[in-house]
Design a protein around this motif. Sequence first.
Motif, PDB file in Angstrom:
ATOM      1  N   THR A  71      46.622   4.615 -12.483  1.00 52.93           N
ATOM      2  CA  THR A  71      46.724   5.596 -13.649  1.00 52.93           C
ATOM      3  C   THR A  71      47.169   6.673 -14.745  1.00 52.93           C
ATOM      4  OG1 THR A  71      45.237   6.149 -11.541  1.00 52.93           O
ATOM      5  CG2 THR A  71      44.876   8.013 -13.078  1.00 52.93           C
ATOM      6  N   LYS A  72      47.344   7.298 -15.254  1.00 56.84           N
ATOM      7  CA  LYS A  72      47.601   7.922 -16.487  1.00 56.84           C
ATOM      8  C   LYS A  72      48.888   8.760 -16.127  1.00 56.84           C
ATOM      9  CE  LYS A  72      46.824   9.176 -21.114  1.00 56.84           C
ATOM     10  NZ  LYS A  72      46.194   9.518 -22.088  1.00 56.84           N
ATOM     11  N   TYR A 108      43.042   5.536  -8.309  1.00 53.48           N
ATOM     12  CA  TYR A 108      42.946   7.103  -8.600  1.00 53.48           C
ATOM     13  C   TYR A 108      43.251   7.578  -7.146  1.00 53.48           C
ATOM     14  CZ  TYR A 108      40.767  11.362 -10.827  1.00 53.48           C
ATOM     15  OH  TYR A 108      40.541  12.219 -11.489  1.00 53.48           O
ATOM     16  N   GLU A 142      49.118  15.528 -11.111  1.00 53.44           N
ATOM     17  CA  GLU A 142      48.583  16.397 -11.273  1.00 53.44           C
ATOM     18  C   GLU A 142      47.756  16.147  -9.876  1.00 53.44           C
ATOM     19  OE1 GLU A 142      45.274  17.570 -13.973  1.00 53.44           O
ATOM     20  OE2 GLU A 142      46.357  17.193 -15.821  1.00 53.44           O
ATOM     21  N   ARG A 188      48.123  18.210  -5.754  1.00 49.80           N
ATOM     22  CA  ARG A 188      47.083  18.839  -5.607  1.00 49.80           C
ATOM     23  C   ARG A 188      46.881  17.729  -4.515  1.00 49.80           C
ATOM     24  NH1 ARG A 188      41.698  17.772  -8.966  1.00 49.80           N
ATOM     25  NH2 ARG A 188      41.179  15.438  -7.660  1.00 49.80           N
ATOM     26  N   VAL A 200      38.325   3.675 -14.474  1.00 50.16           N
ATOM     27  CA  VAL A 200      39.452   3.711 -14.185  1.00 50.16           C
ATOM     28  C   VAL A 200      39.189   2.925 -12.710  1.00 50.16           C
ATOM     29  CG1 VAL A 200      40.059   5.845 -12.355  1.00 50.16           C
ATOM     30  CG2 VAL A 200      38.134   6.168 -14.558  1.00 50.16           C
ATOM     31  N   MET A 224      48.095  12.231 -15.332  1.00 52.36           N
ATOM     32  CA  MET A 224      46.756  12.851 -14.614  1.00 52.36           C
ATOM     33  C   MET A 224      47.472  12.372 -13.756  1.00 52.36           C
ATOM     34  SD  MET A 224      44.504  12.759 -16.397  1.00 52.36           S
ATOM     35  CE  MET A 224      42.337  12.281 -15.622  1.00 52.36           C
TER      36      MET A 224
END
Lengths: 253, 245
Positions: B22-23, B130, B29, B33, B125, B26
């Motif tokens: 995943t980028k 992810y 973040e 979390r 995705v 992103m």
Amino acid sequence: MIKIDGLKKMFNNSIVLNDIDTAFEKGKTNLIIGQSGSGKTVLLKCILGLFEIEKGKIIFDNKILASMSSIERSKLRQDMGMVFQGSALFDSMNVIENVMFPMKMFTDKSNDEINERANIAINRVNLVNSNSKFPSELSGGMKKRVAIARAIVMNPKYLFCDEPNSGLDPKTSILIDNLINEITKEFNITTVINSHDMNSVMEIGEKIIFLEDGIKKWEGTNKDIFNTENESVTKFVYSSELFKKVRKVYLKK
Amino acid sequence: MKLLFHFGRYFLMIQKTFKKFTKWTMLKELIFREIDDLIIRSIGIISFLSFFVGGVVAIQTAINIDNPLLPSYLIGFTTRQSIILEFAPTFISVIMAGKVGSFITSSIGTMKVTEQIDALKVMGVNTYNYLIFPKIIALTLFPFLITIAMFLGIFGGYVACVSGGFSSHADFVEGLQLDFIPFHVTYAFIKSFIFALILATVPSYHGYFMEGGALGVGKASTTSFIWTSVSIIIANSLITNILLT
């Protein structure tokens, strides 16, 4: 344009879809209709590439889905927008974050540009003052609007909607139908909608295919559906007394 | 045969987790979390449990040492050994299998039921990367929680022992320092790192491949807890055999 050629799908040795041939045209609202369990959602998921098919071809603008490389498939997915039956909004994100998500994930645009584009999409679906709300704070119709905004934010070539009217009141259903139809025309998208809502069929069904037990039984437009003699279609579409009367009046005219 | 199928699918899932990343913006973040959800929010319960279980271990040891020939510094020694070798890494991991494991299974399972995973797939995705990769990275901080558990467990034992009159401050501290082998701490951290990988992946597997609706999520959470605990106990036995014998 999406072309389907001799599609066959099986689950545990039972045939769910058999020998489906059809084409979904660009700039038109294409509808897949049929009873629950007729294979509508499976067909949609096969087109989306979420299910592998046993036989046949799915062709996106002259490119066969099964022959595409993983890079081509990734590119194709960015040209697709999908509105799920339950909206499938990400619970942990608010409205604007949900709409921004595909752009943040797949583009190198700046945050300001992404934000601007997301706001354009949100305004297009007529959703105001809801950017900071979370999915749990939205009504069914609002969730559908956010899902549509998320689906169109990347300017897709193909828009797929799985029962966009389920759980909505008749007035909101018509608003959502008209919105999808307007967006289809405005952006010249190939839209495929899965539905068993007869209002949608009559209002926006420019091309309709009817499935029964995994077999395509009929194909035509919302005008043709009034005149068809196909027993399976008439039994399904005109199952209510109201629609039987509507048909009688239409045919008299 | 079914077990073999699950093993195969589990390892394929892990393989896919480390493909098509995943980028980074992103992913960053998501990792932060997950650190908040899985690590920071577990500090309270782990601190509470460690302090009181440490106290109980010390009291039970003191009560069972009724032979006057046995020195009272053994209370500190036994508390330290129990906490560092077994309680902090293993017992806390099993508790985390309930807390963090159920959270992971139910959150991924709910995403599956509500078609959020399908939505991610349609967008292109890699859902394994992810959803699972940030959890694996976040749980590499699990040894940090184990350090807190070790410290508070021993401190709880000290408070219970000294305030209850079972041993003096000097005797307890002498016991703590007696025959201290630094490798035992290394062993505990190696264990907790492997348990962290189990804690991140086994519940993710059960959430990702759950079947059914809301009831399915509940069932998957229960199954996930059972298999995570079983995996931790089996891994504990294997690691102990390899590293301490």
